[in-house]
Design an enzyme around this catalytic site. Structure first.
Site, PDB file in Angstrom:
ATOM      1  N   ASP A 143       0.810  -1.211   0.000  1.00 25.29           N
ATOM      2  CA  ASP A 143       0.000   0.000   0.000  1.00 25.29           C
ATOM      3  C   ASP A 143       0.852   1.274   0.000  1.00 25.29           C
ATOM      4  O   ASP A 143       1.518   1.565   0.982  1.00 25.29           O
ATOM      5  CB  ASP A 143      -0.907  -0.053   1.252  1.00 25.29           C
ATOM      6  CG  ASP A 143      -1.997   0.990   1.231  1.00 25.29           C
ATOM      7  OD1 ASP A 143      -2.370   1.439   0.140  1.00 25.29           O
ATOM      8  OD2 ASP A 143      -2.494   1.338   2.331  1.00 25.29           O
ATOM      9  N   HIS A 144       0.846   1.989  -1.092  1.00 22.38           N
ATOM     10  CA  HIS A 144       1.608   3.246  -1.249  1.00 22.38           C
ATOM     11  C   HIS A 144       3.109   3.051  -1.081  1.00 22.38           C
ATOM     12  O   HIS A 144       3.726   3.687  -0.213  1.00 22.38           O
ATOM     13  CB  HIS A 144       1.144   4.310  -0.242  1.00 22.38           C
ATOM     14  CG  HIS A 144      -0.240   4.802  -0.459  1.00 22.38           C
ATOM     15  ND1 HIS A 144      -0.590   5.636  -1.492  1.00 22.38           N
ATOM     16  CD2 HIS A 144      -1.378   4.559   0.228  1.00 22.38           C
ATOM     17  CE1 HIS A 144      -1.887   5.887  -1.433  1.00 22.38           C
ATOM     18  NE2 HIS A 144      -2.396   5.239  -0.404  1.00 22.38           N
TER      19      HIS A 144
ATOM     20  N   GLU B 273      -0.806   6.225  -9.047  1.00 26.45           N
ATOM     21  CA  GLU B 273      -1.511   7.322  -8.378  1.00 26.45           C
ATOM     22  C   GLU B 273      -1.169   8.648  -9.029  1.00 26.45           C
ATOM     23  O   GLU B 273      -0.024   8.927  -9.318  1.00 26.45           O
ATOM     24  CB  GLU B 273      -1.139   7.319  -6.886  1.00 26.45           C
ATOM     25  CG  GLU B 273      -1.865   8.393  -6.110  1.00 26.45           C
ATOM     26  CD  GLU B 273      -1.817   8.161  -4.603  1.00 26.45           C
ATOM     27  OE1 GLU B 273      -1.690   7.005  -4.171  1.00 26.45           O
ATOM     28  OE2 GLU B 273      -1.886   9.155  -3.867  1.00 26.45           O
TER      29      GLU B 273
ATOM     30  N   HIS C  23      -6.521  11.261   3.057  1.00 30.91           N
ATOM     31  CA  HIS C  23      -6.208  10.135   3.943  1.00 30.91           C
ATOM     32  C   HIS C  23      -6.555  10.497   5.386  1.00 30.91           C
ATOM     33  O   HIS C  23      -6.370  11.632   5.806  1.00 30.91           O
ATOM     34  CB  HIS C  23      -4.715   9.814   3.875  1.00 30.91           C
ATOM     35  CG  HIS C  23      -4.372   8.834   2.793  1.00 30.91           C
ATOM     36  ND1 HIS C  23      -3.243   8.937   2.045  1.00 30.91           N
ATOM     37  CD2 HIS C  23      -5.014   7.723   2.358  1.00 30.91           C
ATOM     38  CE1 HIS C  23      -3.202   7.931   1.187  1.00 30.91           C
ATOM     39  NE2 HIS C  23      -4.258   7.183   1.348  1.00 30.91           N
TER      40      HIS C  23
ATOM     41  N   HIS D 257      -9.201   6.170  -2.160  1.00 29.25           N
ATOM     42  CA  HIS D 257      -8.401   6.116  -0.926  1.00 29.25           C
ATOM     43  C   HIS D 257      -9.000   7.082   0.081  1.00 29.25           C
ATOM     44  O   HIS D 257      -9.591   8.086  -0.288  1.00 29.25           O
ATOM     45  CB  HIS D 257      -6.953   6.528  -1.216  1.00 29.25           C
ATOM     46  CG  HIS D 257      -6.177   5.472  -1.912  1.00 29.25           C
ATOM     47  ND1 HIS D 257      -5.207   4.727  -1.285  1.00 29.25           N
ATOM     48  CD2 HIS D 257      -6.251   5.010  -3.187  1.00 29.25           C
ATOM     49  CE1 HIS D 257      -4.710   3.858  -2.149  1.00 29.25           C
ATOM     50  NE2 HIS D 257      -5.322   4.016  -3.306  1.00 29.25           N
TER      51      HIS D 257
ATOM     52  N   THR E 158      -8.280   4.102   8.701  1.00 29.46           N
ATOM     53  CA  THR E 158      -8.114   4.815   9.963  1.00 29.46           C
ATOM     54  C   THR E 158      -9.200   4.477  10.989  1.00 29.46           C
ATOM     55  O   THR E 158      -8.906   4.285  12.176  1.00 29.46           O
ATOM     56  CB  THR E 158      -8.055   6.341   9.718  1.00 29.46           C
ATOM     57  OG1 THR E 158      -7.040   6.587   8.740  1.00 29.46           O
ATOM     58  CG2 THR E 158      -7.717   7.096  10.983  1.00 29.46           C
TER      59      THR E 158
HETATM   60 ZN   LIG Z   1      -4.253   5.210   0.538  1.00 30.57          ZN
END
Ligand SMILES: [Zn+2]
Length: 285
Positions: free
Chosen positions: A81-82, A135, A182, A212, A237
């Protein structure tokens, strides 16, 4: 078992979305997988950020996912992820990850395209089943609870740039920015610009579009984004908050308890409840 791109295509045809949830420990991973299966999701994506991968270990994460996939006979896909560099992406692919997000969105456009293409080429040379996400646009925030973040249409992914990016990199999935951030922001209403997102889809319809930063968004906004063409939603989160708060509660209620599964179990149950609710939302139920 079919690959991730197959399930994403199914989601696209069914106008629903596959959930992506992060983990750094085995208990949370198992909770996510059980909840996804119980909610009847087509498949589930589980992710580790570079930090989470550093904690759990890339090979360990891949082994855990493989064990659960076999155990549950259910499509579970592990995503990096990222990841910000070619080296980190390569490390994850070599460790057995099913999916990569090369996040070079902070680099100038041409450098973003070059690095993303390098990762796509490497993945294709290793295994055609690996799904790659790029992205474009500046996705602000972090996986924490924050008070305020400035976001303006200037930060959004531009439709013509997305089309160019997809053509030149050959990515399977695109993370785009249209008001999403985010994490959770407390003193500000997070709002998606669905109209802007629709322009992106019109300009380039091939990839799976990824939302996202779904934590902190209203359910109706997430549903509207899925209706407009989002087929993969990242939700993280709020899971962390639920997990942490329940552990906190358990410690206060049972200050002498030392058996980990006795205070972690209820925390995982809270994670599961949230995952089930989100999957129902992503499936349009
Ligand atoms: Zn993300």
């Amino acid at each position: 078992m079919e690959n991730l791109n197959y399930y994403l295509k199914q989601a696209k045809e069914g106008h629903c979305a596959i959930g992506h949830f992060n983990f750094a420990t085995e208990d949370v991973l198992k909770g996510i997988v059980e909840a996804s299966r119980d909610a009847g999701a087509l498949a589930v994506m589980v992710g580790t950020s570079e930090g989470e991968a550093g904690f759990v270990g890339m090979k360990e994460a891949a082994a855990l996912v493989k064990a659960m996939r076999d155990d549950f006979n259910y499509p579970i896909f592990l995503n990096a992820d990222h990841y910000k560099s070619f080296e980190k992406c390569k490390e994850a692919i070599d460790a057995g990850y099913d999916s990569i997000i090369i996040d070079a969105s902070k680099l100038p456009n041409e450098e973003n395209i070059a690095l993303t293409k390098q990762v796509v080429d490497y993945c294709r040379s290793v295994n055609q089943d690996i799904s790659v996400e790029g992205e474009l646009g500046y996705l602000k925030g972090s996986s924490e609870v924050q008070t305020k973040i400035g976001i303006s249409p200037a930060d959004y992914s531009k439709p013509e740039e997305v089309a160019d990016f997809v053509s030149r990199t050959g990515v399977d999935r695109m993370a785009v920015v249209f008001g999403n951030i985010h994490g959770i922001v407390t003193d500000q209403e997070e709002k998606l610009d669905i109209e802007h997102f629709s322009k992106i889809v019109v300009a380039e319809s091939r990839p799976c579009y990824v939302l996202h930063g779904a934590s902190g968004l209203k359910d109706k906004d997430v549903s509207a984004a899925i209706k407009a063409g989002i087929t993969n939603v990242h939700f993280n989160t709020e899971l962390r908050v639920a997990y942490r708060n329940e552990i906190d509660k358990q410690f206060h209620a049972h200050p002498n308890e030392t058996t980990p599964y006795k205070y972690l179990g209820p925390a995982v149950d809270e994670v599961k409840k949230l995952v089930i609710a989100k999957i129902r939302l992503f499936m349009g139920k």
